[in-house]
Scaffold this active site. Structure first.
Site, PDB file in Angstrom:
ATOM      1  N   GLY A 239       0.762  -1.242   0.000  1.00  0.00           N
ATOM      2  CA  GLY A 239       0.000   0.000   0.000  1.00  0.00           C
ATOM      3  C   GLY A 239       0.790   1.287   0.000  1.00  0.00           C
ATOM      4  N   ARG A 314      -6.900   4.018 -15.040  1.00  0.00           N
ATOM      5  CA  ARG A 314      -6.748   4.687 -13.751  1.00  0.00           C
ATOM      6  C   ARG A 314      -7.352   6.097 -13.712  1.00  0.00           C
ATOM      7  NH1 ARG A 314      -2.648   6.127 -11.659  1.00  0.00           N
ATOM      8  NH2 ARG A 314      -3.192   5.651  -9.506  1.00  0.00           N
ATOM      9  N   CYS A 346     -15.601   5.482 -26.884  1.00  0.00           N
ATOM     10  CA  CYS A 346     -16.904   6.153 -26.933  1.00  0.00           C
ATOM     11  C   CYS A 346     -17.516   6.250 -25.540  1.00  0.00           C
ATOM     12  CB  CYS A 346     -17.834   5.417 -27.889  1.00  0.00           C
ATOM     13  SG  CYS A 346     -19.309   6.357 -28.333  1.00  0.00           S
TER      14      CYS A 346
END
Length: 423
Positions: A239, A314, A346
């Site tokens: 993390g 992301r 799209c």
């Protein structure tokens, strides 16, 4: 620190001009630098020198077989969250005794695969999973090495979609049930209870949440030992964040993180398991794309790329912002333009950056998204029937295409038309 720098006016990956790679593979494509991968792993490992600590790369961050083999040759283990990641890690040369199997939804088939392979540890996250694992282990005539993942109810900040340590999250055993579940695990004949696991989220740039979570785990360790349980391992997860743009607040260094770990948990005498992913791979990769069109409107300038949200999700999913640079180094003092950088998919969410200042660009120019080595290619899809992005690994003055761009026939090879539609 990374190894994507300008030399003689052109962006290089280590000693290879990125333009030369693009000539061979086209755009969009992902490029990884071996030297960055190795350097980041070694810096992290060195920070924990002197502790009984094992490093397991979080495969979900980057599942490139070549990247995994690179880390395997450094002695790195793997943290996997699926049967596929387990098999990939083994194929990359990571031995089963250096593999930890995490994740909330392991099937009985995956648990059997892990036990037959002989993985080092399985992190259990619920009572139903514990029961299923006990059944599978007894059927195979083995005892499953288990750590119980505890949810410490610690907020880590950052984006809500990458926070895993709050009680509202699906991960881990709720704090007030942890003692009961650990005793139950230790009582099962198919379970070899080893210790505790914790993981509170991703892209964390402050040590305080880690310290709070690890302190709670140490307190629980003392309680369980006082109640007669043997706790020999503590899995601290991963993390720790990385810098994505120069303006970002600098995250703690691995040495600072390791110092905090020493302060909080080293006195337990436990073997420590550490599972960095983004920290090792994030800044080791870039995504290269080509400008398809420059579209001027009355209010905005759009730089439309051949890379889309299906290639790098992301920004759309996590509101992430990657530094964007041209492959050709801008001249010092040259004027820039404020623009929106978007893709061809799209969807209105197919936006990489709004109101970003870039050098003037035109059709055919190429740009690079920095810090794209983690949660980039591994999360890509074929949405809009767009092929997956190829991947390239660089080492010194050499490069290799480690995943080719699929053809349309490759993309549709798994599909078939029912016989009643064949006419």
């Amino acid at each position: 620190m990374h190894h994507f720098l300008y030399r003689n006016g052109t962006l290089h990956a280590e000693d290879v001009p990125v333009s030369r790679i693009i000539e061979a593979v086209g755009t969009p494509c992902y490029i990884y630098a071996t030297e960055t991968l190795v350097r980041h792993y070694r810096i992290f490992a060195e920070a924990f020198r002197g502790l009984d600590a094992r490093i397991h790369f979080a495969v979900k961050a980057n599942a490139s077989l070549a990247v995994l083999r690179t880390l395997a040759q450094q002695g790195c283990g793997a943290d996997v969250v699926s049967g596929g990641e387990l098999q990939l890690s083994l194929q990359a040369g990571i031995p089963a005794e250096r593999i930890v199997f995490s994740g909330v939804g392991k099937t009985e088939e995956e648990l059997e695969l892990a036990l037959k392979a002989g993985v080092y540890q399985i992190n259990v996250e619920s009572l139903p999973e514990l029961g299923a694992l006990d059944t599978v282990a007894r059927h195979l005539g083995v005892r499953a090495p288990v750590a119980v993942r505890v949810n410490p109810d610690i907020g880590a900040g950052g984006h809500e979609k990458i926070t895993t340590g709050n009680r509202e999250n699906k991960f881990g055993i709720e704090w007030n049930m942890a003692t009961q579940v650990c005793h139950h695990a230790a009582s099962l004949p198919g379970i070899d209870f080893k210790g505790l696991a914790v993981h509170i989220g991703s892209q964390i740039t402050d040590l305080a949440p880690f310290r709070a979570a690890f302190s709670r785990i140490v307190a629980l360790t003392r309680i369980l030992r006082a109640e007669g349980l043997d706790i020999s391992r503590l899995d601290l997860g991963g993390g720790l964040g990385i810098p994505y743009k120069d303006a970002d607040t600098a995250p703690p260094l691995p040495a600072d993180y390791a110092s905090m770990v020493r302060d909080t948990v080293s006195g337990t005498g436990c073997t420590l398991l550490l599972e960095p992913g983004r920290l090792i791979a994030g800044n080791a990769g870039i995504l290269v794309s080509r400008v398809v069109y420059v579209k001027d409107s009355q209010t905005r300038t759009f730089i439309i790329l051949d890379a889309g949200m299906n290639d790098l999700i992301r920004p759309a999913m996590y509101d992430a912002r990657h530094a964007i640079i041209p492959l050709a180094e801008p001249e010092a003092g040259s004027a820039g333009q404020t623009c929106d950088v978007v893709g061809p998919v799209c969807e209105s969410s197919d936006i990489f950056a709004r109101d970003v200042m870039l050098p003037p660009l035109q059709t055919g120019d190429r740009i690079a998204f920095l810090s794209a080595g983690a949660y980039g290619a591994v999360m890509a899809s074929q949405y809009n029937t767009r092929p997956l992005v190829p991947e390239v690994l660089v080492k010194g003055d050499r490069f290799a295409i480690t995943r080719r761009r699929p053809s349309f026939q490759d993309m549709t090879a798994l599909e078939s038309i029912p016989d009643w539609l064949s006419s």
